[in-house]
Enzyme design. Structure first.
Site, mmCIF file in Angstrom:
data_model
loop_
_atom_site.group_PDB
_atom_site.id
_atom_site.type_symbol
_atom_site.label_atom_id
_atom_site.label_comp_id
_atom_site.label_asym_id
_atom_site.label_seq_id
_atom_site.Cartn_x
_atom_site.Cartn_y
_atom_site.Cartn_z
ATOM 1 N N ASN A 218 8.729 2.949 -3.787
ATOM 2 C CA ASN A 218 8.260 1.648 -4.275
ATOM 3 C C ASN A 218 8.035 1.707 -5.773
ATOM 4 O O ASN A 218 8.268 2.735 -6.405
ATOM 5 C CB ASN A 218 6.992 1.225 -3.514
ATOM 6 N N ASP A 287 4.464 2.784 3.886
ATOM 7 C CA ASP A 287 3.920 2.540 5.224
ATOM 8 C C ASP A 287 4.784 3.190 6.306
ATOM 9 O O ASP A 287 4.274 3.619 7.327
ATOM 10 C CB ASP A 287 3.834 1.028 5.470
ATOM 11 N N LYS A 297 24.513 14.112 3.442
ATOM 12 C CA LYS A 297 24.641 12.748 2.935
ATOM 13 C C LYS A 297 25.373 11.880 3.972
ATOM 14 O O LYS A 297 26.427 12.283 4.493
ATOM 15 C CB LYS A 297 25.420 12.765 1.619
ATOM 16 N N ASP A 316 -2.112 7.264 7.690
ATOM 17 C CA ASP A 316 -2.929 6.606 6.665
ATOM 18 C C ASP A 316 -3.860 7.671 6.080
ATOM 19 O O ASP A 316 -4.828 8.099 6.732
ATOM 20 C CB ASP A 316 -3.721 5.448 7.286
HETATM 21 O O1 C5P Z 1 -3.065 -0.126 3.959
HETATM 22 P P1 C5P Z 1 -2.794 -0.312 2.541
HETATM 23 O O2 C5P Z 1 -1.575 0.465 2.084
HETATM 24 O O3 C5P Z 1 -2.725 -1.675 2.033
HETATM 25 O O4 C5P Z 1 -4.075 0.328 1.827
HETATM 26 C C1 C5P Z 1 -4.122 0.698 0.510
HETATM 27 C C2 C5P Z 1 -5.067 1.854 0.316
HETATM 28 O O5 C5P Z 1 -4.901 2.838 1.316
HETATM 29 C C3 C5P Z 1 -4.812 2.577 -0.981
HETATM 30 O O6 C5P Z 1 -6.030 3.131 -1.405
HETATM 31 C C4 C5P Z 1 -3.831 3.659 -0.570
HETATM 32 O O7 C5P Z 1 -3.848 4.761 -1.463
HETATM 33 C C5 C5P Z 1 -4.327 4.022 0.799
HETATM 34 N N1 C5P Z 1 -3.280 4.439 1.740
HETATM 35 C C6 C5P Z 1 -3.205 5.746 2.159
HETATM 36 N N2 C5P Z 1 -2.253 6.105 3.080
HETATM 37 C C7 C5P Z 1 -1.382 5.220 3.574
HETATM 38 C C8 C5P Z 1 -1.440 3.872 3.163
HETATM 39 C C9 C5P Z 1 -2.397 3.526 2.230
HETATM 40 O O8 C5P Z 1 -3.983 6.573 1.692
HETATM 41 N N3 C5P Z 1 -0.477 5.594 4.447
#
Ligand code: C5P
Length: 413
Positions: A218, A287, A297, A316
């Site tokens: 991203n 995500d 490849k 997460d």
């Molecule tokens: O769930 P979302 O991505 O919107 O949440 C953002 C927060 O969660 C940020 O602080 C990001 O660094 C953290 N985050 C994380 N691991 C993930 C997704 C988000 O630590 N897989």
């Protein structure tokens, strides 16, 4: 782009002392950097320094006459050593030669610069010393003894760095670069609101490989997380930065661990979380990741068929850390980059992740930019940090975090 350091040293009066060494040429740049940051600079040069660079150059850069002698009759009371050392917010000697450090160690006062260092009110005017010399001179037991002596007497060392030397040798003893010296001085003046605390930070995007040459990532630049790492280090914290793939220099004094994927980021963070007091998750973690990474490849087969990519959800990282047992859990700060209804989504996210503080920002208008605007959302409501460059915002955020995070039992002494 506005210079994030502009005005950071406003109102600070620096006595910049030059002793003899090739690195005097860097002192000219350093003086300029200090002025650009808003400081006023009074240059004092030893006789040896004048053999390397002229007072004319330093006068032009500092816009003040350079003082080279304790017999300078321009001082109304003829006591340059007293006047100059009383009005300074800091005395910085850059370059500090082996000979000058020896003079300081012995409390000699034969030249104005050594004299005013000796005459300074030590409790109020810090002395910062940036050594610059050949590596053998630096390594010599006499120099090391003298350095230990002046540190014990209250001086702070800036560097030296290691690398190529003017004499053609390679090793320790290089003076820090002008910008590094300026940053050290700025850090010196920041409030030490996180002194003794350990802060763990994630920053940047993650990269989820599809095959050896492709992946999903991203637009996160990592700038906000790196600025927070720098601001936390300036505030006296011991900082560990876990960075996704970004091309940003590591802030001085920060321990950095580079990772690529979300799984690698979690693997780096989890064992460290327990030994840190505060966790700031700024990383834009992907995500999802491809369910399988192709070893080779993926090739077009000429039929026009497209590869079918299946995804699985990434762990997460923030929520995992936030749900560690209480005794092992750092105080957690999350970031929420949203494209609309920023505060409402941030409120929900804070509760969902179970964290005390979330920092909301507008994703599309901040990724990659040097400025940002933040809204802090905690149990008491919202607080806005208005648009500014990311370093200033990071310093403000660090102060907010320091005011909220309880001093845990794990806090280092
Ligand atoms: O769930 P979302 O991505 O919107 O949440 C953002 C927060 O969660 C940020 O602080 C990001 O660094 C953290 N985050 C994380 N691991 C993930 C997704 C988000 O630590 N897989």
């Amino acid at each position: 782009m506005t210079d994030p350091e502009a005005g950071t040293l406003s109102g600070r009066h620096i006595v910049l002392g030059l002793s003899g060494g090739v690195a005097c040429y860097k002192a000219a740049e350093f003086a300029r950097a200090l002025i650009k940051s808003g400081a006023t600079v009074q240059v004092v040069m030893t006789e040896a320094a004048c053999a390397f660079i002229t007072p004319v150059t330093m006068q032009a850069l500092s816009a003040r006459p350079v003082v080279t002698s304790q017999w300078d009759a321009r001082q109304p009371n003829n006591m340059a050593h007293i006047e100059l050392s009383r009005e300074a917010d800091a005395i910085v000697v850059a370059p500090a030669s082996a000979d000058f450090i020896a003079q300081l160690a012995q409390g000699q006062a034969g030249e104005l610069l050594a004299l005013l260092c000796l005459a300074r009110p030590a409790e109020r005017v810090p002395l910062l010393v940036a050594p610059a010399m050949n590596r053998e001179m630096w390594a010599h037991p006499a120099t090391q003894r003298n350095v230990a002596r002046i540190v014990a007497d209250g001086a702070r060392l800036l560097g030296p760095a290691s690398g190529d030397q003017a004499c053609g040798e390679i090793g320790d003893g290089r003076m820090l670069e002008a910008e590094e010296l300026r940053d050290e001085l700025i850090a010196h003046f920041q409030p030490k609101c996180l002194a003794g605390r350990r802060v763990l930070i994630t920053a940047g995007p993650t990269f989820e490989a599809i095959d050896p040459v492709r992946g999903i990532t991203n637009l996160s630049s990592g700038k906000m997380g790196f600025a927070i790492a720098r601001a936390a280090a300036e505030a006296g914290a011991v900082v560990t930065l876990v960075a996704g793939p970004v091309h940003l220099p590591t802030p001085r004094g920060v321990a950095r661990i580079d990772v690529r994927s979300a799984e690698q980021m979690l693997a780096a963070v989890l064992p460290l979380a327990r030994s840190h007091d505060i966790f700031v998750a700024t990383a834009a973690v992907a995500d999802w990741r491809p369910a399988a990474t192709s070893e080779h490849k993926i090739k077009k087969d000429g039929t026009g068929a497209t590869p079918a990519l299946a995804f699985v959800e990434n762990p997460d990282i923030l929520a995992t850390v936030a749900h560690l047992p209480v005794a092992e859990r750092p105080w957690c700060v999350g970031f929420a980059a949203e494209s609309h209804d920023v505060v409402r989504h941030a409120r929900d996210k804070r509760l969902r992740k179970g964290i005390p503080l979330i920092v909301a920002n507008h994703g599309p208008s901040t990724f990659g930019r040097d400025d940002n605007a933040l809204v802090l959302v905690d149990a008491d409501g919202e607080r806005e940090l208005p648009r500014s460059d990311k370093l200033r915002l990071a310093r403000a955020l660090v102060a907010e975090i320091a005011a909220r995070a309880p001093r845990a039992a794990r806090t280092v002494a």
